[in-house]
Design an enzyme around this catalytic site. Structure first.
Site, short mmCIF file in Angstrom:
data_model
loop_
_atom_site.label_atom_id
_atom_site.label_comp_id
_atom_site.label_asym_id
_atom_site.label_seq_id
_atom_site.Cartn_x
_atom_site.Cartn_y
_atom_site.Cartn_z
N CYS A 1 0.80 -1.22 0.00
CA CYS A 1 0.00 0.00 0.00
C CYS A 1 0.84 1.27 0.00
CB CYS A 1 -0.91 0.01 1.22
SG CYS A 1 -0.02 0.02 2.79
N ASN A 2 2.16 1.15 0.01
CA ASN A 2 3.02 2.33 0.17
C ASN A 2 2.66 3.48 -0.77
OD1 ASN A 2 4.27 -0.30 0.67
ND2 ASN A 2 5.98 0.86 1.51
#
Length: 379
Positions: free
Chosen positions: A91-92
């Site tokens: 999800c960065n």
């Protein structure tokens, strides 16, 4: 009925533990559950944590520490057929905490390896998880592209924004989870529905204090070492009431942070013992470690793990910072259980209370948004 499950980006095992907790026996005596088939993650400590806790076998050969781009997807002599795929794709690049590079970042396109598995294996169902920020990444284009690729892989998809504090998790953690049912099964009447929240009323939500203190953490619980707190940080915290952060006006001038920052941030933010915790994260420097509502210190990793609903005997492998990262990046097992149990009940034909999925996340409501060109993968 047993669902053989494969995983990408498995993390320390939050989704897998949720799947394990979801098993049940129906009125006919038939058992419904997920069974581990294979899993992959890039981080060695994370893989060791998974093997120890989910498989109880540090030497297990079915959990791979490997770059997903080199993972032998499609080689069924190594990765056999599966009935279910679970993946919390990184999800960065979608997180509101980060810079939201979306599909243009290093991590953004990694969901496409989940698409690759779907095309090769055609499992009956998939469960994909990502941060709520996915809906706004690339001005909303990223979500459209991802949903279209999941759908074109042969699945009827149900995206929904799950607010985990509404499902008994003692933490305000909002995540998009997409459940896909293979088209032929959907046409046969296998229709997934979003499970109804179990604790929608704030007064019924589990609080951070309840999670951390009820019951007390055993003295021999792993990953519960007290963090080091400097005298200056402890003094600063002494002026911050619970629920407030480093920009509280009552902090003396000499103890204030000499930085510009969002005043609603979680820097040196104390928990409010009467509410669920704010979101547990896995990265960030000083001031982002989550802080006790009363004691002048950061939380221990075990306390963070409790907020993430990991049991006390779940031992994380690695340094304190590695463990902190693993905990923060994981899917809360008790939250995952709710979704996984609903999936099993869907296939078992067992009715359960449900609600309509988040309207703005449905592909039909998003198709007016400009589309990205497909990312080509060598299959």
């Amino acid at each position: 009925m047993e669902f053989r499950m494969g995983e990408l980006f498995s993390g320390p095992g939050g989704l897998a533990l949720g799947a394990k907790l979801a098993e049940f026996t129906d009125d006919t005596g038939e058992k419904w559950d997920f069974k581990h088939s294979w899993a992959n993650d890039f981080d060695q400590d994370t893989v060791e944590t998974y093997k120890l806790n989910l498989l109880h076998n540090p030497d297990a050969k079915t959990v791979f520490c490997e770059d997903v781009s080199k993972f032998p997807i499609g080689d069924k002599s190594i990765l056999p057929d599966i009935d279910a795929l679970a993946f919390g794709f990184p999800c960065n690049d979608y997180s509101s905490v980060g810079k939201q590079k979306g599909l243009g970042g290093v991590y953004g396109p990694l969901y496409s390896y989940g698409v690759k598995v779907l095309k090769y294996y055609q499992p009956k169902v998939f469960i994909a998880e990502n941060v709520g920020g996915l809906s706004s990444a690339n001005e909303g284009y990223a979500l459209v592209k991802i949903l279209e690729e999941f759908q074109s892989s042969g699945y009827h998809i149900t995206p929904n924004l799950y607010k985990f504090e509404e499902y008994g998790v003692p933490q305000a953690r909002h995540r998009i989870i997409i459940v896909g049912i293979r088209n032929d099964l959907y046409e046969e009447g296998i229709h997934f529905h979003v499970p109804e929240p179990t604790t929608p009323d704030p007064k019924d939500m589990k609080t951070s204090q309840q999670a951390i203190e009820e019951p007390k953490i055993p003295v021999d619980a792993p990953n519960n070492e007290m963090p080091r707190t400097t005298k200056k940080v402890a003094e600063r915290l002494s002026y911050i009431p619970e629920g407030e952060n480093a920009w509280y006006l009552g902090i003396p001038e000499e103890l204030r942070l000499n930085v510009r920052g969002a005043k609603l941030s979680s820097i040196y933010k104390r928990l409010d013992h009467t509410k669920p915790a704010y979101t547990v994260t896995g990265s960030g420097g000083g001031g982002t470690h989550m802080y006790h509502w009363k004691e002048n210190r950061a939380l221990t990793n075990r306390e963070r793990a409790r907020l993430q609903t990991f049991p006390d005997d779940f031992k994380f492998i690695g340094s304190k910072e590695s463990v902190r990262k693993q905990i923060g990046m994981a899917v809360p097992p008790e939250g995952a259980k709710v979704v996984m149990e609903a999936v099993l009940k869907t296939f078992a034909g067992i009715e359960y209370p449900w609600v309509k999925p988040t309207e703005k996340l449905q592909l039909d409501n998003l198709l007016g948004v400009k589309k990205y060109e497909p990312i080509e993968l060598e299959l």
